[in-house]
Design an enzyme around this catalytic site. Structure first.
Site, PDB file in Angstrom:
ATOM      1  N   LYS A  13     -30.192  -2.215 -19.285  1.00 25.96           N
ATOM      2  CA  LYS A  13     -29.179  -2.079 -19.137  1.00 25.96           C
ATOM      3  C   LYS A  13     -28.382  -2.523 -18.480  1.00 25.96           C
ATOM      4  O   LYS A  13     -26.671  -2.898 -18.504  1.00 25.96           O
ATOM      5  CB  LYS A  13     -29.142  -0.120 -18.494  1.00 25.96           C
ATOM      6  CG  LYS A  13     -28.884   0.675 -19.665  1.00 25.96           C
ATOM      7  CD  LYS A  13     -28.473   1.921 -18.837  1.00 25.96           C
ATOM      8  CE  LYS A  13     -29.055   2.244 -17.287  1.00 25.96           C
ATOM      9  NZ  LYS A  13     -31.201   2.170 -17.380  1.00 25.96           N
ATOM     10  N   ARG A  85     -26.841  10.427 -13.485  1.00 29.44           N
ATOM     11  CA  ARG A  85     -27.851  10.146 -13.768  1.00 29.44           C
ATOM     12  C   ARG A  85     -28.358  11.639 -13.954  1.00 29.44           C
ATOM     13  O   ARG A  85     -29.667  12.463 -14.251  1.00 29.44           O
ATOM     14  CB  ARG A  85     -28.707   9.994 -12.717  1.00 29.44           C
ATOM     15  CG  ARG A  85     -29.523   8.705 -12.497  1.00 29.44           C
ATOM     16  CD  ARG A  85     -30.044   7.627 -11.245  1.00 29.44           C
ATOM     17  NE  ARG A  85     -29.721   6.621 -11.260  1.00 29.44           N
ATOM     18  CZ  ARG A  85     -30.201   5.503 -11.387  1.00 29.44           C
ATOM     19  NH1 ARG A  85     -30.886   5.948 -12.860  1.00 29.44           N
ATOM     20  NH2 ARG A  85     -29.913   4.292 -11.164  1.00 29.44           N
ATOM     21  N   ARG A 124     -44.713  -7.570 -19.139  1.00 27.94           N
ATOM     22  CA  ARG A 124     -43.948  -7.930 -17.593  1.00 27.94           C
ATOM     23  C   ARG A 124     -45.315  -8.121 -16.861  1.00 27.94           C
ATOM     24  O   ARG A 124     -45.980  -7.339 -15.925  1.00 27.94           O
ATOM     25  CB  ARG A 124     -43.282  -7.130 -16.889  1.00 27.94           C
ATOM     26  CG  ARG A 124     -41.699  -7.716 -17.090  1.00 27.94           C
ATOM     27  CD  ARG A 124     -40.449  -6.450 -16.797  1.00 27.94           C
ATOM     28  NE  ARG A 124     -40.868  -5.677 -16.236  1.00 27.94           N
ATOM     29  CZ  ARG A 124     -39.308  -4.825 -16.057  1.00 27.94           C
ATOM     30  NH1 ARG A 124     -38.511  -5.082 -16.222  1.00 27.94           N
ATOM     31  NH2 ARG A 124     -39.238  -3.810 -14.519  1.00 27.94           N
ATOM     32  N   ARG A 157     -47.011  -5.630 -12.149  1.00 28.42           N
ATOM     33  CA  ARG A 157     -46.862  -4.435 -11.659  1.00 28.42           C
ATOM     34  C   ARG A 157     -47.413  -2.734 -11.392  1.00 28.42           C
ATOM     35  O   ARG A 157     -47.184  -2.418 -12.581  1.00 28.42           O
ATOM     36  CB  ARG A 157     -45.113  -3.861 -11.368  1.00 28.42           C
ATOM     37  CG  ARG A 157     -45.089  -5.412 -10.348  1.00 28.42           C
ATOM     38  CD  ARG A 157     -42.879  -4.941  -9.843  1.00 28.42           C
ATOM     39  NE  ARG A 157     -42.388  -5.355 -10.881  1.00 28.42           N
ATOM     40  CZ  ARG A 157     -41.130  -5.998 -10.862  1.00 28.42           C
ATOM     41  NH1 ARG A 157     -40.820  -6.685  -9.423  1.00 28.42           N
ATOM     42  NH2 ARG A 157     -40.692  -6.796 -11.205  1.00 28.42           N
ATOM     43  N   ARG A 168     -42.334   7.446 -15.248  1.00 23.60           N
ATOM     44  CA  ARG A 168     -40.687   7.391 -16.052  1.00 23.60           C
ATOM     45  C   ARG A 168     -39.739   7.717 -16.688  1.00 23.60           C
ATOM     46  O   ARG A 168     -38.709   8.597 -16.505  1.00 23.60           O
ATOM     47  CB  ARG A 168     -41.198   5.415 -15.163  1.00 23.60           C
ATOM     48  CG  ARG A 168     -41.074   4.942 -13.612  1.00 23.60           C
ATOM     49  CD  ARG A 168     -41.500   4.141 -13.770  1.00 23.60           C
ATOM     50  NE  ARG A 168     -39.999   2.976 -14.607  1.00 23.60           N
ATOM     51  CZ  ARG A 168     -39.834   1.581 -14.333  1.00 23.60           C
ATOM     52  NH1 ARG A 168     -41.505   1.093 -14.467  1.00 23.60           N
ATOM     53  NH2 ARG A 168     -38.619   1.334 -14.387  1.00 23.60           N
TER      54      ARG A 168
END
Ligand SMILES: [Zn+2]
Length: 216
Positions: A13, A85, A124, A157, A168
């Protein structure tokens, strides 16, 4: 024109919103950026928000909306990135925008397949020492787990690990599915599948917004 961009963490986004802002001249409103700017400027709202942030509490919706209202009438148009949200946020945003005669014109939902998202985020990686970013598939360090720059440890991470990403996503779905339903019940939501290269996603996004302009 006021556009709301919704999508899960990792859907790209922020990247797409910045690109769209650059190409259209619209103002990119990210609540995180606005908060930081208000706090840095020591504005009344910024000082109020800082009190909550310092104690680790969420800044109340009413404060966030008051901040957004200062920018919402930008004649170039605004792009809301990652806000609202929750349904409560969406309702209060709508109420204040309608009072100002500046309703949301278009809602774009960027969806990403969960498997793809897990893969995207869990490849990542970052150097723990110098913070150099890597991608374990497309841009790995020369020696596995070792930073090319400083020899530090390259790791994924914790919140990018598959279990954390799934969690999440779950939280996002719980909070945001109702927001999508809310906007769908009010009118036009453009759905785009945010899979593929950033260029191809940007093309889909531009088309979704272009059709919004045409239908208004
Ligand atoms: Zn390093």
């Amino acid at each position: 024109m006021r556009i709301v961009l919704l999508g899960p963490p990792g859907a790209g986004k922020g990247t797409q919103a910045r690109r769209l802002a650059d190409s259209t001249g619209m103002k990119h409103l990210s609540t995180g950026d606005i908060l930081r700017a208000e706090v840095a400027a020591k504005s009344e709202l910024g000082l109020l928000a800082k009190g909550f942030m310092d104690t680790g509490d969420l800044v109340p919706d009413s404060n966030i909306i008051a901040m957004i209202q200062q920018y919402i009438d930008d004649p170039a148009g605004v792009l809301l990135d990652g806000f609202p949200r929750t349904v409560v946020q969406a309702e209060s945003l709508d109420n204040s925008l309608e009072e100002a005669g500046l309703p949301v014109d278009k809602v774009v939902h960027m969806s990403v397949d969960t498997d793809e998202l897990v893969k995207r985020l869990s490849t990542r990686a970052i150097c723990k020492n110098c913070q150099t970013p890597y991608n374990l598939e497309s841009d790995p360090p020369a020696k596995a787990g070792v930073c090319d720059n400083c020899g530090g440890e390259v790791t994924v991470r914790d919140d990018d690990k598959p279990e954390a990403v799934l969690n999440r996503m779950k939280v996002y779905q719980e909070l945001t599915a109702p927001v999508l339903d809310y906007y769908k019940s009010r009118g036009d939501v453009a759905e785009i599948i945010a899979t593929g290269t950033p260029d191809s996603v940007f093309e889909k996004l531009s088309q979704a917004i272009g059709s919004g302009v045409a239908s208004n």
